[in-house]
Motif scaffolding. Structure first.
Motif, PDB file in Angstrom:
ATOM      1  N   LEU A 110     -26.975 -12.836  -6.131  1.00 32.05           N
ATOM      2  CA  LEU A 110     -28.024 -12.692  -7.141  1.00 32.05           C
ATOM      3  C   LEU A 110     -29.419 -12.909  -6.555  1.00 32.05           C
ATOM      4  N   PHE A 111     -29.477 -13.439  -5.343  1.00 32.64           N
ATOM      5  CA  PHE A 111     -30.752 -13.808  -4.734  1.00 32.64           C
ATOM      6  C   PHE A 111     -30.867 -13.182  -3.349  1.00 32.64           C
ATOM      7  N   PRO A 112     -32.069 -13.186  -2.767  1.00 29.39           N
ATOM      8  CA  PRO A 112     -32.221 -12.708  -1.390  1.00 29.39           C
ATOM      9  C   PRO A 112     -31.387 -13.565  -0.429  1.00 29.39           C
ATOM     10  N   GLU A 294     -21.919 -16.170   5.791  1.00 27.63           N
ATOM     11  CA  GLU A 294     -23.106 -15.656   5.108  1.00 27.63           C
ATOM     12  C   GLU A 294     -24.357 -16.487   5.389  1.00 27.63           C
ATOM     13  N   SER A 295     -24.191 -17.778   5.631  1.00 25.38           N
ATOM     14  CA  SER A 295     -25.347 -18.630   5.971  1.00 25.38           C
ATOM     15  C   SER A 295     -25.455 -18.870   7.470  1.00 25.38           C
ATOM     16  N   ARG A 296     -24.644 -18.140   8.235  1.00 25.28           N
ATOM     17  CA  ARG A 296     -24.626 -18.269   9.714  1.00 25.28           C
ATOM     18  C   ARG A 296     -24.242 -19.689  10.138  1.00 25.28           C
ATOM     19  N   THR A 297     -23.413 -20.358   9.317  1.00 26.09           N
ATOM     20  CA  THR A 297     -22.954 -21.708   9.668  1.00 26.09           C
ATOM     21  C   THR A 297     -21.489 -21.723  10.095  1.00 26.09           C
ATOM     22  N   ALA A 397     -19.131  -6.694  -2.466  1.00 29.20           N
ATOM     23  CA  ALA A 397     -20.589  -6.594  -2.344  1.00 29.20           C
ATOM     24  C   ALA A 397     -21.128  -7.669  -1.413  1.00 29.20           C
ATOM     25  N   LEU A 398     -20.595  -8.893  -1.503  1.00 28.52           N
ATOM     26  CA  LEU A 398     -21.043  -9.965  -0.624  1.00 28.52           C
ATOM     27  C   LEU A 398     -20.787  -9.605   0.830  1.00 28.52           C
ATOM     28  N   LEU A 404     -21.349  -8.230   6.738  1.00 25.18           N
ATOM     29  CA  LEU A 404     -21.456  -7.131   7.696  1.00 25.18           C
ATOM     30  C   LEU A 404     -22.728  -7.203   8.529  1.00 25.18           C
ATOM     31  N   PRO A 405     -23.902  -7.462   7.949  1.00 23.93           N
ATOM     32  CA  PRO A 405     -25.093  -7.589   8.798  1.00 23.93           C
ATOM     33  C   PRO A 405     -25.024  -8.774   9.760  1.00 23.93           C
ATOM     34  N   ALA A 406     -24.220  -9.768   9.437  1.00 23.35           N
ATOM     35  CA  ALA A 406     -24.114 -10.932  10.314  1.00 23.35           C
ATOM     36  C   ALA A 406     -23.177 -10.695  11.490  1.00 23.35           C
ATOM     37  N   LEU A 407     -22.058  -9.992  11.243  1.00 22.61           N
ATOM     38  CA  LEU A 407     -21.009  -9.872  12.260  1.00 22.61           C
ATOM     39  C   LEU A 407     -20.893  -8.490  12.871  1.00 22.61           C
ATOM     40  N   GLY A 408     -21.255  -7.451  12.134  1.00 28.95           N
ATOM     41  CA  GLY A 408     -21.051  -6.095  12.625  1.00 28.95           C
ATOM     42  C   GLY A 408     -19.685  -5.562  12.229  1.00 28.95           C
TER      43      GLY A 408
END
Length: 534
Positions: A110-112, A294-297, A397-398, A404-408
């Protein structure tokens, strides 16, 4: 003396059974076979209407305590838009006289990617501090009053196990990831114990409604804005209000160092004995090694596409001392590992435990979003169960917007390697991680079998080679999880076993896999008593 006869059923327990009926007396299975040949005096009857009768589902990783906390706080779970979330928070705050507004369940999509802001929450709760966990409980949205009370400002460094999102000038934005949320959580007022115990009992009806008769509360300890649910479990169980085969895993605190390992193991042993006496088995420790992609953690072996390798909350040296010490004390270890580096650290820790010690407990790693292929055979070799959450194994969607943008694409395509684990001989158990995702085992099984979002038969499957046969997924969600948690009867339908059963509204083996998500639980029997449906 109570008796029940279930008839007109398709019977399944790690395979189809002969007959169409199950007779139950005094909470245990008395006979299995043809209804015309089974005689049980004074029995009530339950018509399965041709539906599949299986052992009760066992959820090897859920958070009933979180669902209970959400029920007594400001719950925004499932709300589809920011406007709905805002209206609920504003309404709750207006009706509450509490010193804080506490709750959660909001969807990150729901947020950036940077998350919501303190200023937005200030507009909803301007008169007191507010703290709202997201749906996966790996991050918190806080307002300016909460940041001030916690002493968090532009000079506050990120904790080792988390990250403070910041505005361009370095000011905290209002989004706190992982351990950073604890900077505020440590000053939250505790929930009322009686209210929490009552909510535990009420929310357990949600488990019965989907056929779950046993489970593991995946984290018993104070962390991330959540209380230790142990006392609430004791109260609810002691009052007879909480029904089901509940077990729990004792939280390993994030600040544990090597000097504190022996004391922590002794603490787990004492809690195991205390909880056993209260009817709440907790012979497991919960070791959370990383965060989420998703938070790169989440701890990954190769860097994220935008840099960094995530967070590992415990050093390999601590893990390689802690796991053997716990296993030697006959405490199993339940590991949270999302990234492939976290999975490897966990497996290295299990490898350090003496084989006889490992054999006496049931170690497992949950989630397993990403595993290096070289590590897959190690599960079977080390006797470590893969405790998977199948509902996630599809493209959502998540995943498209943040994973996907984080891992490829290459790493995403090999996520949730269920078939590879099974083919390599790993024992499989299943769970939901509810309330983070759907509680319904049939929805999770449908995704595990199709690799598509439940109810979306035309969607592109995620890594279709990793799909499981229906029988394998169903066995993992019944017998696999029951064995892992040490439940009596081992998740099987057999004479003499506890009469814990789930009755589906159909025979899912008789419908196309595309229709599997339409399966619903029609009735649940716990210790011979119908607790749902019928």
């Amino acid at each position: 003396m109570t008796a029940l006869l279930i008839r007109n059923a398709r019977l399944w327990s790690a395979g189809f059974l002969a007959g169409d009926a199950v007779a139950i007396r005094d909470g245990r299975i008395a006979a299995i076979g043809d209804a015309a040949e089974i005689s049980i005096r004074g029995a009530d009857e339950l018509d399965a209407r041709g539906g599949l009768v299986t052992p009760g589902f066992v959820d090897a990783h859920l958070h009933l305590g979180i669902a209970a906390v959400d029920a007594v706080r400001c719950d925004v779970t499932g709300m589809a838009g920011i406007t709905d979330v805002a209206a609920r928070v504003r309404e709750f705050a207006a009706a509450s006289e509490a010193a804080w507004v506490v709750g959660g369940g909001w969807e990150p999509t729901l947020f950036p990617p940077s998350g919501p802001t303190a200023s937005a929450l200030d507009a909803l709760v301007p008169d007191r501090p507010a703290f709202l966990l997201n749906v996966d409980h790996h991050g918190a949205w806080v307002n300016s009053a909460a940041l001030r009370l916690a002493g968090i400002d532009a000079t506050t460094p990120d904790p080792a196990d988390g990250r403070i999102e910041r505005l361009p000038d370095g000011t905290p934005s209002g989004m706190l990831h992982e351990g950073a949320a604890q900077l505020v959580a440590r000053i939250l007022p505790p929930p009322d114990l009686a209210a929490l115990a009552g909510a535990l009992a009420r929310r357990s009806a949600d488990l019965h409604a989907v056929g779950i008769t046993g489970w593991q509360e995946a984290a018993l300890g104070e962390y991330g804005g959540l209380p230790d649910f142990t006392a609430a479990y004791h109260r609810a169980l002691g009052a007879g209000a909480l029904r089901g085969r509940a077990t729990g895993a004792i939280w390993v605190p994030r600040d544990l160092d090597e000097d504190g390992i022996d004391a922590f193991v002794a603490h787990c042993v004492q809690r195991r004995e205390d909880n056993r006496a209260a009817g709440f088995p907790t012979g497991t420790a919960k070791l959370m090694l990383d965060g989420i992609v998703e938070s790169r953690t989440a701890a990954v072996l190769a860097p994220y596409l935008d840099g960094g390798e995530g967070l590992s909350y415990f050093s390999p040296s601590i893990v390689e001392r802690l796991i053997p010490a716990l296993n030697a004390a006959r405490i199993a270890v339940h590991v949270h590992a999302i990234g492939d580096r976290a999975t490897r650290i966990a497996l290295d820790g299990f490898a350090r435990a003496a084989e006889p010690d490992r054999a006496r407990v049931r170690n497992h790693i949950a989630h397993l979003q990403l595993i290096d292929p070289a590590d897959i055979p190690r599960f079977s070799a080390l006797g470590v169960t893969a405790n998977v959450q199948p509902f996630w194994a599809c493209e959502t969607a998540l995943m498209r917007e943040q994973t996907l943008p984080a891992l490829g694409r290459e790493r995403v395509s090999r996520m949730y390697a269920f078939a590879a684990l099974r083919d390599a001989g790993a024992a499989l158990a299943m769970g939901s991680d509810w309330p983070v995702s759907s509680l319904d085992p049939w929805q999770g099984i449908a995704v595990g079998v199709t690799r598509r979002p439940a109810g979306e038969p035309d969607a592109t499957p995620l890594g279709p080679a990793q799909a499981l046969p229906l029988a394998v997924a169903l066995e993992a969600y019944t017998r696999g999880s029951a064995v892992l948690l040490g439940l009596e009867g081992g998740g099987e339908l057999r004479v003499g076993s506890p009469a814990d059963l789930a009755i589906a509204d159909r025979d899912p083996f008789g419908v196309p896999v595309e229709e599997l998500a339409g399966t619903r639980n029609a009735a649940t029997v716990l210790a011979g008593e119908i607790v749902f449906g019928g």
